[in-house]
Scaffold this motif. Structure first.
Motif, PDB file in Angstrom:
ATOM      1  N   ASN A 295       1.136  -1.103  -0.223  1.00 27.43           N
ATOM      2  CA  ASN A 295      -0.290   0.341   0.087  1.00 27.43           C
ATOM      3  C   ASN A 295       1.103   1.231  -0.139  1.00 27.43           C
ATOM      4  OD1 ASN A 295      -2.438  -1.423  -0.206  1.00 27.43           O
ATOM      5  ND2 ASN A 295      -2.678  -1.718   2.076  1.00 27.43           N
ATOM      6  N   GLN A 296       1.781   1.237   0.741  1.00 24.99           N
ATOM      7  CA  GLN A 296       3.156   2.023   0.649  1.00 24.99           C
ATOM      8  C   GLN A 296       3.760   2.460  -0.646  1.00 24.99           C
ATOM      9  OE1 GLN A 296       5.253   1.550   4.176  1.00 24.99           O
ATOM     10  NE2 GLN A 296       4.271   2.048   5.949  1.00 24.99           N
ATOM     11  N   GLU A 297       3.338   1.442  -1.249  1.00 26.68           N
ATOM     12  CA  GLU A 297       4.530   1.899  -2.315  1.00 26.68           C
ATOM     13  C   GLU A 297       3.550   2.400  -3.764  1.00 26.68           C
ATOM     14  OE1 GLU A 297       5.970  -1.961  -3.524  1.00 26.68           O
ATOM     15  OE2 GLU A 297       7.587  -1.956  -2.298  1.00 26.68           O
ATOM     16  N   LYS A 298       2.156   2.254  -3.776  1.00 24.20           N
ATOM     17  CA  LYS A 298       1.570   2.558  -4.254  1.00 24.20           C
ATOM     18  C   LYS A 298       0.843   4.056  -4.054  1.00 24.20           C
ATOM     19  CE  LYS A 298      -1.650  -1.848  -4.672  1.00 24.20           C
ATOM     20  NZ  LYS A 298      -2.958  -2.403  -4.900  1.00 24.20           N
TER      21      LYS A 298
ATOM     22  N   LEU B 276      -6.602  10.732  -9.840  1.00 20.43           N
ATOM     23  CA  LEU B 276      -5.349   9.967  -8.989  1.00 20.43           C
ATOM     24  C   LEU B 276      -5.867  10.765  -7.369  1.00 20.43           C
ATOM     25  CD1 LEU B 276      -2.483   9.756 -11.615  1.00 20.43           C
ATOM     26  CD2 LEU B 276      -3.472   8.420 -10.975  1.00 20.43           C
ATOM     27  N   ALA B 277      -5.312  11.814  -7.819  1.00 19.71           N
ATOM     28  CA  ALA B 277      -5.915  12.159  -6.405  1.00 19.71           C
ATOM     29  C   ALA B 277      -6.803  11.362  -5.236  1.00 19.71           C
ATOM     30  CB  ALA B 277      -6.447  13.794  -6.031  1.00 19.71           C
ATOM     31  N   ILE B 278      -7.952  11.500  -5.923  1.00 20.48           N
ATOM     32  CA  ILE B 278      -8.985  10.775  -5.032  1.00 20.48           C
ATOM     33  C   ILE B 278      -8.485   9.299  -4.902  1.00 20.48           C
ATOM     34  CG2 ILE B 278     -11.640   9.101  -5.771  1.00 20.48           C
ATOM     35  CD1 ILE B 278     -11.872  12.087  -7.924  1.00 20.48           C
ATOM     36  N   SER B 279      -8.131   8.787  -6.334  1.00 21.92           N
ATOM     37  CA  SER B 279      -7.463   6.662  -6.002  1.00 21.92           C
ATOM     38  C   SER B 279      -6.461   7.555  -4.819  1.00 21.92           C
ATOM     39  CB  SER B 279      -6.513   7.288  -7.576  1.00 21.92           C
ATOM     40  OG  SER B 279      -7.901   6.923  -8.206  1.00 21.92           O
TER      41      SER B 279
ATOM     42  N   SER C 261      -7.436   4.735  -1.233  1.00 21.96           N
ATOM     43  CA  SER C 261      -6.115   3.988  -1.026  1.00 21.96           C
ATOM     44  C   SER C 261      -5.845   4.448   0.471  1.00 21.96           C
ATOM     45  CB  SER C 261      -5.382   4.070  -1.901  1.00 21.96           C
ATOM     46  OG  SER C 261      -5.489   3.838  -3.509  1.00 21.96           O
ATOM     47  N   PHE C 262      -5.987   5.622   1.008  1.00 24.12           N
ATOM     48  CA  PHE C 262      -6.079   5.161   2.575  1.00 24.12           C
ATOM     49  C   PHE C 262      -7.669   5.382   2.932  1.00 24.12           C
ATOM     50  CE2 PHE C 262      -6.967   8.894   5.719  1.00 24.12           C
ATOM     51  CZ  PHE C 262      -6.188   8.004   6.029  1.00 24.12           C
TER      52      PHE C 262
ATOM     53  N   ASN D  29     -13.900  -0.124   4.664  1.00 25.01           N
ATOM     54  CA  ASN D  29     -14.078   0.579   3.150  1.00 25.01           C
ATOM     55  C   ASN D  29     -13.803   0.326   1.900  1.00 25.01           C
ATOM     56  OD1 ASN D  29     -15.180   3.339   5.151  1.00 25.01           O
ATOM     57  ND2 ASN D  29     -13.701   2.365   6.127  1.00 25.01           N
ATOM     58  N   GLN D  30     -13.073  -0.838   1.208  1.00 32.01           N
ATOM     59  CA  GLN D  30     -13.018  -1.385   0.363  1.00 32.01           C
ATOM     60  C   GLN D  30     -13.505  -0.937  -0.702  1.00 32.01           C
ATOM     61  OE1 GLN D  30     -11.558  -5.503   0.470  1.00 32.01           O
ATOM     62  NE2 GLN D  30     -11.648  -5.473   2.310  1.00 32.01           N
ATOM     63  N   ARG D  31     -15.174  -0.648  -0.428  1.00 30.10           N
ATOM     64  CA  ARG D  31     -15.913  -0.432  -1.685  1.00 30.10           C
ATOM     65  C   ARG D  31     -15.685   1.057  -2.243  1.00 30.10           C
ATOM     66  NH1 ARG D  31     -21.735  -2.905  -2.097  1.00 30.10           N
ATOM     67  NH2 ARG D  31     -20.814  -5.528  -3.451  1.00 30.10           N
ATOM     68  N   ILE D  32     -14.672   2.598  -0.773  1.00 33.79           N
ATOM     69  CA  ILE D  32     -14.788   3.138  -1.450  1.00 33.79           C
ATOM     70  C   ILE D  32     -13.631   3.374  -2.931  1.00 33.79           C
ATOM     71  CG2 ILE D  32     -13.399   5.226  -0.885  1.00 33.79           C
ATOM     72  CD1 ILE D  32     -14.133   4.887   1.504  1.00 33.79           C
ATOM     73  N   GLU D  33     -12.765   2.355  -2.915  1.00 33.45           N
ATOM     74  CA  GLU D  33     -12.177   2.144  -4.176  1.00 33.45           C
ATOM     75  C   GLU D  33     -12.606   2.404  -5.792  1.00 33.45           C
ATOM     76  OE1 GLU D  33      -8.991  -0.759  -3.373  1.00 33.45           O
ATOM     77  OE2 GLU D  33      -7.813   0.661  -2.354  1.00 33.45           O
ATOM     78  N   VAL D  34     -14.009   0.847  -5.360  1.00 35.23           N
ATOM     79  CA  VAL D  34     -14.478   0.829  -6.339  1.00 35.23           C
ATOM     80  C   VAL D  34     -15.137   1.895  -6.783  1.00 35.23           C
ATOM     81  CG1 VAL D  34     -16.712  -0.578  -7.376  1.00 35.23           C
ATOM     82  CG2 VAL D  34     -15.026  -1.256  -5.815  1.00 35.23           C
TER      83      VAL D  34
END
Length: 324
Positions: free
Chosen positions: A19-22, A66-69, A73-74, A88-93
């Motif tokens: 996650n940190q690398e992403k 990308l800012a939204i991404s 991700s956070f 909150n995994q669906r926030i990424e979706v």
């Protein structure tokens, strides 16, 4: 035990590092795109190139996406709580869906501007247009190299990659248009390339929007056929009936399954052994991470025989009326 085996403490440090690398990768890409956006927008206004301005608008959308991404991700890493029981995994979706809709909006805007430019042509400076387009191609290829390794199981980053790929195609198109304008003064090439970029942008967004909507509508993944899962469960000795089978997706890496099974098991121990076999089979065969199976036995618990005396109603037996 199932959830502990799947999550595994050993995997936690690996996930944190990943996650940190992403996050670091996304910040580098945002920085590169922000610098390039300023340059491309300025040269686009100076050279009066519609394709450069359209691509700059696309770059601005990428920066926003990308800012939204990064935010998604956070938030997706935050643990589940009393309200968000799945986390909150669906926030990424959701971020991926917004990215796809943003691409469709950009494609529509470019198409509209191209129609307006066709009706009202303008003199275009081909050489500055060519220089900034080549720089854009280099930046986008670098961004693809940085982003691609992290997109295999992340729909959100896959959406960001689609943005960058669309930018790369746009840069190639602008280079072709710039050469045509500079060598032959064909101003319409700028408009034509803008339309091609718009079509490519729209088409690249459709699969992302479609996949995101399927997750929100709780469809089963394309790789899993619920009918096949039901047949597989019924193939186990002792499984009589499968009811209320539900399979849905939380995120690309998390699929849920729940079902009610009527089984032919005489003891609790037999039922536990069957449950264990069913869970292992589903996990290995269909790659489903979270499994909830409710087993109901169709065999009633056996009752030890008792003396016939205890089957009688003692009150009636001692009643004087009964004696008569």
């Amino acid at each position: 035990m199932l959830s502990l085996e799947w999550c595994g403490c050993k995997d936690a440090p690996v996930k944190v590092v990943d996650n940190q690398e992403k996050a670091i990768t996304l910040w580098i890409i945002v920085g590169l795109l922000a610098v390039f956006f300023i340059a491309e927008w300025s040269v686009g206004l100076w050279s009066k190139s519609l394709s450069l301005q359209a691509d700059a608008g696309h770059i601005l959308s990428d920066i926003t996406a990308l800012a939204i991404s990064l935010l998604a991700s956070f938030l997706a890493q935050q643990p589940a709580n009393k309200k968000a029981t799945f986390g909150n995994q669906r926030i990424e979706v959701l971020a991926a869906l917004l990215n796809g809709l943003g691409l469709l909006a950009i494609a529509t805007f470019i198409t509209w501007e191209a129609i307006q430019r066709w009706q009202h042509p303008a003199t275009i400076l081909g050489l500055p247009m060519l220089g900034i387009a080549v720089l854009g191609l280099i930046v986008n290829l670098l961004n693809i190299t940085l982003l691609h390794p992290h997109t295999h199981n992340d729909l959100n980053l896959r959406g960001a990659l689609l943005h960058v790929i669309a930018d790369t195609a746009s840069s190639v198109g602008v280079i072709i248009a710039a050469l045509t304008v500079h060598l032959w003064d064909w101003w319409w090439a700028d408009v034509a390339i803008s339309l091609v970029v718009a079509i490519f942008t729209g088409l690249s967004a459709l699969p992302l929007v479609q996949e995101s909507l399927k997750i929100f509508l709780e469809y089963a993944p394309e790789s899993i056929d619920p009918v096949e899962v039901e047949i597989s469960l019924k193939s186990f000795p002792g499984v009589m009936q499968v009811e209320k089978l539900h399979i849905w997706t939380i995120s690309l890496s998390k699929v849920m399954l729940c079902a009610n099974l009527t089984v032919e098991c005489g003891t609790i121990q037999e039922r536990d052994r069957l449950l264990n076999k069913l869970e292992n089979h589903i996990r290995k065969t269909f790659r489903i991470t979270d499994i909830t199976l409710q087993l109901t036995s169709c065999i009633k618990s056996s009752v030890l025989p008792i003396h016939p005396l205890f089957n009688q109603d003692l009150v009636l037996m001692l009643s004087p009326n009964k004696a008569k």
